[in-house]
Design an enzyme around this catalytic site. Sequence first.
Site, PDB file in Angstrom:
ATOM      1  N   HIS A 165      59.503  22.844   3.489  1.00 23.25           N
ATOM      2  CA  HIS A 165      60.491  23.269   3.698  1.00 23.25           C
ATOM      3  C   HIS A 165      61.133  22.335   5.067  1.00 23.25           C
ATOM      4  O   HIS A 165      60.221  22.098   5.658  1.00 23.25           O
ATOM      5  CB  HIS A 165      60.213  24.930   4.177  1.00 23.25           C
ATOM      6  N   ASP A 167      63.859  22.518   7.868  1.00 15.71           N
ATOM      7  CA  ASP A 167      64.998  22.677   8.385  1.00 15.71           C
ATOM      8  C   ASP A 167      66.501  21.742   8.802  1.00 15.71           C
ATOM      9  O   ASP A 167      65.668  21.097  10.077  1.00 15.71           O
ATOM     10  CB  ASP A 167      64.805  23.725   9.864  1.00 15.71           C
ATOM     11  N   ASP A 279      62.984  30.945   3.145  1.00 19.56           N
ATOM     12  CA  ASP A 279      63.243  31.284   4.798  1.00 19.56           C
ATOM     13  C   ASP A 279      64.319  32.076   5.268  1.00 19.56           C
ATOM     14  O   ASP A 279      63.919  32.284   6.218  1.00 19.56           O
ATOM     15  CB  ASP A 279      62.981  29.690   5.122  1.00 19.56           C
ATOM     16  N   ASP A 416      56.336  24.776   5.642  1.00 19.68           N
ATOM     17  CA  ASP A 416      57.223  23.172   6.582  1.00 19.68           C
ATOM     18  C   ASP A 416      56.865  22.395   6.773  1.00 19.68           C
ATOM     19  O   ASP A 416      55.972  22.012   7.585  1.00 19.68           O
ATOM     20  CB  ASP A 416      57.498  23.999   8.447  1.00 19.68           C
ATOM     21  N   HIS A 560      69.968  28.562   8.365  1.00 14.63           N
ATOM     22  CA  HIS A 560      69.053  29.467   8.760  1.00 14.63           C
ATOM     23  C   HIS A 560      68.536  29.602   9.821  1.00 14.63           C
ATOM     24  O   HIS A 560      67.895  30.891  10.510  1.00 14.63           O
ATOM     25  CB  HIS A 560      67.736  30.846   7.442  1.00 14.63           C
TER      26      HIS A 560
HETATM   27 ZN   LIG Z   1      63.379  27.340   7.633  1.00 10.41          ZN
END
Ligand SMILES: [Zn+2]
Length: 1145
Positions: A165, A167, A279, A416, A560
């Site tokens: 994941h 971000d 997420d 993550d 997000h």
């Molecule tokens: Zn995230």
Amino acid sequence: MKRNRLLAVLVGGVFCVAVMSLYRMLDTMQGAELQHMETPDGQVENDLSRLQQQIDKLERLLSNNNRLVATLRDKLFHRQASWVKGGAVNVSVDSAPSRADSLPGCRLAEEMKDGAEGVQLLDVYDLLTFENLNGGVWKQGFEISYHGDEWAEQPLEVFVVPHSHNDPGWLKTFEGYYQDQTKHILNNMLIKLTEDSRRKMIWAEISYFSKWWNDIDEQKREMVKRLVGAGQLELVTGGWVMADEANSHYFALLDQLIEGHQWIQRHLGVKPSSGWAVDPFGHSPSMAYLLKGAGLSNMVIQRVHYAVKKHFAQKQTLEFLWRQSWDSSPRSDIACHMMPFYSYDVPHTCGPNPAVCCQFDFHRLPGGRLFCPWKISPQRITEKNVEERALLLLDQYRQKSRLFRSPVLFVPLGDDFRFVESSEWDAQFGNYQKLFDYFDQHPELHVKARFGTLSDYFEALHRRLNAAGTTLPTLRGDFFTYADRDDHYWSGYFTSRPFYKRLDRTLEATLRATEILFSLTLAEMRRFRGDGRLVSDFPAREHFKSLTAGRRSLALFQHHDAVTGTARDPVVVDYGTRLFHAILNLHKVLQSSAHWLLLLDKSQYHHDQSKPFMQMDDVMSAQDALPRKTPLTLSDEPRSLIIFNPTEQLRSSVISVVVDSPDARVVDAETGRPMAAQISAVWAEPSRASSEHFQLDFVAELPPLSLVVYHVTKAPVGSAHRARYTFHRRGNPPAIQSEHFQVSRPEADAPLSLSNKHIQIWGSLETGLLRKLRLQSGLVRQVQVQFLWYGTRTSQEKSGAYLFLPGEEGAQLYSSSEPPLVRVSRGPVFSDITSCFRHFTHTVRLLHLDGHAGRSLEISNMVDIRSEVNRELVMRLVSDVANGNRFYSDLNSFQMQQRRTLGKLPLQANFYPMTSSSFLQDSTSRLSLLSAQSQAVAALRPGELEVVLDRRLQQDDNRGLGQGVTDNKLTASLYHLLLEDRRGGAQEVGGASVEHLSLLAHLTLLSLSHPPISMVAPSDSQVPKLRPFLPLRSSLPCDVHLLNLRTLEDSQEAESPSQEVALLLHRKGFDCNSAPEPSLQCTWSAHEEVNLDDLFSPLRFRSVRRSGLTLLREDDEPESARQQQPPRVTSLRPMEISAFRVEID
Ligand SMILES: [Zn+2]
């Protein structure tokens, strides 16, 4: 009699305009001839092309005249309608015509929502007790048992799906993560997947993937393509980011999906088929709709309220067909897998017991940086322990499998920013392979496990379901508001960092306007030249790059942790800077497109980046500053003001500019007609008017998608209408400084009231805040505006960026030691009441306009809570609407969702996201709050509706961010409040499960979200002759929204515009019980079929081809269905977004 005379005058006017235009045509022709004679050498070809151009011009003049006449006809029709109504101002309730009759086309949307099939989440909420019992090892669930023979017939088929994941910004910036982690992950992926063809991986964020792609060489790119082709690497969702589903507007949700899908198509030639959203903090069916429309068949979601997860697990409904609430057909269904446990990390994905699952996260082997908080470490798989380890894992798989209807099991493997180092790849893939091999060697275990992609899993699932002759259950509704544990509801992020939530919408509106104008400009240029090419001086390629960068900045912000306001302070600044620069660069595209379109003589077009022909009237000076208007210096020479109407509707708008004179005059540059105008004070301080600057507001009549030019000049002293002011302050009348305006003392005890021809409002004499509303129809509603503070808990767990954890005492009424200054202004264009409190300035404004803009109340707030500690400011409406515990809030501005305020839930659970609208209703009225920005909304008691304006929280709320939210700024918020008569509606108290906004609300929201864009020509330059640009003959039907007209990238030449444009239309569903009176200016149809050529006339399409929502070639209609010749009739269903690949002639 009087009416007839006026009619005659208007018709005469039309005639005059037509004659004048004919005269101008002749004039232009003569000019052309003169030019011709001046040409020394008779270059025949050159002349012919000139002649062709002149004929083109004539054609356009003619069609402009047609449009002008059509617009006048529209207006005439409208005037007639309002005269008819005007005769009977006090329409009684009984005499009103039956609404359903007066609204054809209404039934279309009504019919669609007639399905009661499947589970409605609202009903699940009524059912659940939300007790939060301890479920044992699976704390939020229950004990799972099995006999062991369940898989004897059909073996358990396990897909372990490696994921990482990433971000695009959170604790670090996008760039920071990329350099430190992401590029290493992707580099290693290439090596490690190639080593063993059984290894698999999924990837979601195209923002990162495309950046990495730019960094790698051709050989590596070929390797990527091979991995994708072999099914080892799957791009899931394929969006630019894994978007937030609460605050994001559907325009931006779709746009980031288009950007990602177009990138994938171009570089990898594939099409995503499964969605992956592990997420985002709650899930919206709007996203499901967009994914389905983009051609995906499956999706995974994760962050769902733990009590809902438990319920679904008990019912074995964690996999379902997600259907739109408004759709009775299965057309919008998409298969959805809801992950059953607390998180998407390894401890919470192999089975119910995190202490066991953590032992199968081989990145946490002893000696590394990570460990298992359950205190049992993973062990490297050896010949010695493999049996014991395999059986332990199998037990978890089997337990998890009991929660599903099929024997296919989905087991994500990741977290993550995982798989950074080469050793991590080896640890995970090596140890799992040993376990899989063990299962293979022991058929008596009846399990087949392997690495898989998301599509591998879903294919197997559907195969098994089909074989068993079963289908998934159907579900409707949304997954807000999310709680991950206890009473920790994630309703704080619906408002966190409201300054940027507003800036997001500003960029969105700017991007849409620029896309449309740019696409129209290219089409006009090709038509003008006649050879399909562009004007050479026009920097089309450079502009297309700016557009692409703008799309990507908006797309990135839908992440997000971005629009949610849940990133670290420096990351927020990074996002803000990207939004800010995107707006600046889009303005340049907008300016030069408008420049070319407006020039009467196109040969005068010259692009000079350093000396733009026009400037924006609204200027932002920094990423954290509110836009300001540039003061215009006026003289007797006219200043040209260019207004772009980015909406598909003819509208009357109030245009506001700041000038250096209290005497100004505005005329329509084309006709010379003076516009209704008003001069107001610019308030340097609440009671001190600026003596240098003045606000000039005028009423502009803007045809759909038009560019209109106005001339502003200095007027004779005293000739302009100036606003009149009264000031109120209890006990302590203020000293007023305003030399240019009339200030009168308020009459003692006279009520504070404003009105236009549609509404009358009353405000409190003490605070100025709204008290009551009365419509022309006679409908009266108490609507009190209040401001309140929420604090946070005194216990350890406090509110933060994600969570809203208010104190026991609830909201406290805002009070100030000093009574507020109340300033009332009255004028011919608008009147308003401004209340100046210490923490906010609140204004309610009535526009004196005929059109729909006059029927709602504009509310604006300027909030500054930087002096506060752990406080949140809300604006609450307290009304006498008998809505019970039901209200409606929108999901991504795409659809309305019913909400039920439940006493069994804590206060913070009853807050929901509001992207753009919310309403309360009873059997006679509806009160809608339409919003220009995303915020949290709640209706805690009957008749009440509140929105959270800003929050300042000093501490972290333990979700990984590691800081509070204390970077508050001076923040603006803007709304329209609309009260509507509603007859024959609301059989159920508070409304039915599916409701839509009214047509009037849709139009009001459209105007609010897409304000006119003002540009000014510099004062020093000689402005060449401009003429308005009017691309459409008439407004689109008022239920059809032009979502975008987005130029696609050339398939041959990268980073260049192609001739193909994505035409995106959204036909809105609307409420049948609130027919506006007098009726609206636009029309709507009772049929699904729409003639696109008529709709966009006189624009001509060379071809029209329906496609998927992200315009992938594979989703295009077959060549045979491509419509080459008009009439191009297509079906537009209510609520649906339709995408077409078009070429504009
Ligand atoms: Zn995230």
